[in-house]
Design a protein around this motif. Structure first.
Motif, PDB file in Angstrom:
ATOM      1  N   ALA A  54     168.127 -12.468  84.850  1.00 38.38           N
ATOM      2  CA  ALA A  54     168.576 -11.291  85.591  1.00 38.38           C
ATOM      3  C   ALA A  54     169.319 -10.296  84.700  1.00 38.38           C
ATOM      4  CB  ALA A  54     169.474 -11.712  86.757  1.00 38.38           C
TER       5      ALA A  54
ATOM      6  N   LYS B  61     178.517  -9.803  91.419  1.00 44.11           N
ATOM      7  CA  LYS B  61     177.272  -9.057  91.252  1.00 44.11           C
ATOM      8  C   LYS B  61     176.195  -9.929  90.605  1.00 44.11           C
ATOM      9  CE  LYS B  61     179.557  -4.600  90.894  1.00 44.11           C
ATOM     10  NZ  LYS B  61     180.039  -3.569  89.973  1.00 44.11           N
TER      11      LYS B  61
ATOM     12  N   ALA C 185     174.819 -12.376  93.072  1.00 45.71           N
ATOM     13  CA  ALA C 185     173.977 -11.666  94.044  1.00 45.71           C
ATOM     14  C   ALA C 185     172.578 -11.452  93.459  1.00 45.71           C
ATOM     15  CB  ALA C 185     174.607 -10.332  94.428  1.00 45.71           C
ATOM     16  N   LYS C 186     172.496 -11.180  92.143  1.00 45.84           N
ATOM     17  CA  LYS C 186     171.187 -11.033  91.490  1.00 45.84           C
ATOM     18  C   LYS C 186     170.409 -12.346  91.541  1.00 45.84           C
ATOM     19  CE  LYS C 186     172.434  -7.452  88.143  1.00 45.84           C
ATOM     20  NZ  LYS C 186     172.535  -7.142  86.703  1.00 45.84           N
TER      21      LYS C 186
ATOM     22  N   ALA D   2     170.783 -14.680  93.777  1.00 50.06           N
ATOM     23  CA  ALA D   2     170.389 -14.858  95.177  1.00 50.06           C
ATOM     24  C   ALA D   2     169.120 -14.073  95.497  1.00 50.06           C
ATOM     25  CB  ALA D   2     171.531 -14.435  96.099  1.00 50.06           C
ATOM     26  N   GLU D   3     169.011 -12.869  94.953  1.00 48.08           N
ATOM     27  CA  GLU D   3     167.800 -12.067  95.168  1.00 48.08           C
ATOM     28  C   GLU D   3     166.582 -12.726  94.525  1.00 48.08           C
ATOM     29  OE1 GLU D   3     168.343  -8.053  93.851  1.00 48.08           O
ATOM     30  OE2 GLU D   3     170.125  -7.759  95.089  1.00 48.08           O
ATOM     31  N   LEU D   4     166.787 -13.373  93.374  1.00 48.97           N
ATOM     32  CA  LEU D   4     165.680 -14.029  92.684  1.00 48.97           C
ATOM     33  C   LEU D   4     165.176 -15.265  93.447  1.00 48.97           C
ATOM     34  CD1 LEU D   4     166.825 -13.880  88.950  1.00 48.97           C
ATOM     35  CD2 LEU D   4     164.931 -12.642  89.988  1.00 48.97           C
TER      36      LEU D   4
ATOM     37  N   ALA E 249     165.746 -15.938  96.791  1.00 47.12           N
ATOM     38  CA  ALA E 249     165.524 -15.702  98.228  1.00 47.12           C
ATOM     39  C   ALA E 249     164.069 -15.861  98.642  1.00 47.12           C
ATOM     40  CB  ALA E 249     166.064 -14.345  98.639  1.00 47.12           C
ATOM     41  N   PRO E 250     163.095 -15.328  97.894  1.00 52.29           N
ATOM     42  CA  PRO E 250     161.699 -15.502  98.318  1.00 52.29           C
ATOM     43  C   PRO E 250     161.290 -16.974  98.395  1.00 52.29           C
ATOM     44  CG  PRO E 250     161.845 -13.758  96.691  1.00 52.29           C
ATOM     45  CD  PRO E 250     163.189 -14.419  96.742  1.00 52.29           C
TER      46      PRO E 250
ATOM     47  N   ASN F 267     163.062 -18.431 101.536  1.00 50.41           N
ATOM     48  CA  ASN F 267     162.536 -17.880 102.785  1.00 50.41           C
ATOM     49  C   ASN F 267     161.047 -18.107 102.974  1.00 50.41           C
ATOM     50  OD1 ASN F 267     165.117 -16.927 103.415  1.00 50.41           O
ATOM     51  ND2 ASN F 267     164.758 -15.018 102.311  1.00 50.41           N
TER      52      ASN F 267
END
Length: 91
Positions: free
Chosen positions: A40, A73, A76-77, A79-81, A83-84, A87
Motif C-alpha cells: 500500500a 491511515k 485503513a489502506k 482494510a481497503e485491500l 475488503a474484497p 466481502n
C-alpha cells in the motif's frame, strides 16, 4: 514461548478442523499485514509501528512520536485491500 502457544494452539486447532492442510500461526497475520502495508506504499517506520514494533537504533531513541494518525491511515489502506476478499467480491 508459553504465550505464543496459548494464542496459536486454539486458532490452529480450529482451522485444522475446517482445513487439515492449514498450518497457520498468529504470526502469519502479522507477516501478511506487514506485506500489505508495504504494498500500500506505507513508509517502513509507520508500518513497523502499526505492528507495535519499536523503532530501532538512534531513531528509536530520539523519535518518540506515536504516529497514531499515520498508523490509522495505513491500516485503513490495508482494510481497503482485504475488503474484497472478506466481502466475497472477486478481483
Amino acid at each position: 514461548m508459553y504465550l505464543k502457544q496459548l494464542f496459536n494452539q486454539p486458532i490452529k486447532l480450529r482451522l485444522l478442523t475446517y482445513n487439515p492442510a492449514a498450518a497457520f500461526i498468529v504470526h502469519d497475520l502479522f507477516r501478511t499485514c506487514r506485506s500489505l502495508l508495504s504494498a500500500a506504499g506505507v513508509p517502513g517506520h509507520v508500518a513497523e509501528r502499526c505492528l507495535n514494533h519499536k523503532l530501532k537504533g538512534v531513531e528509536g531513541i530520539y523519535d518518540r512520536y506515536d504516529y497514531f494518525d499515520e498508523r490509522k491511515k495505513a491500516l485503513a489502506k490495508v482494510a481497503e485491500l482485504v475488503a474484497p476478499s472478506i466481502n466475497g467480491a472477486s478481483g
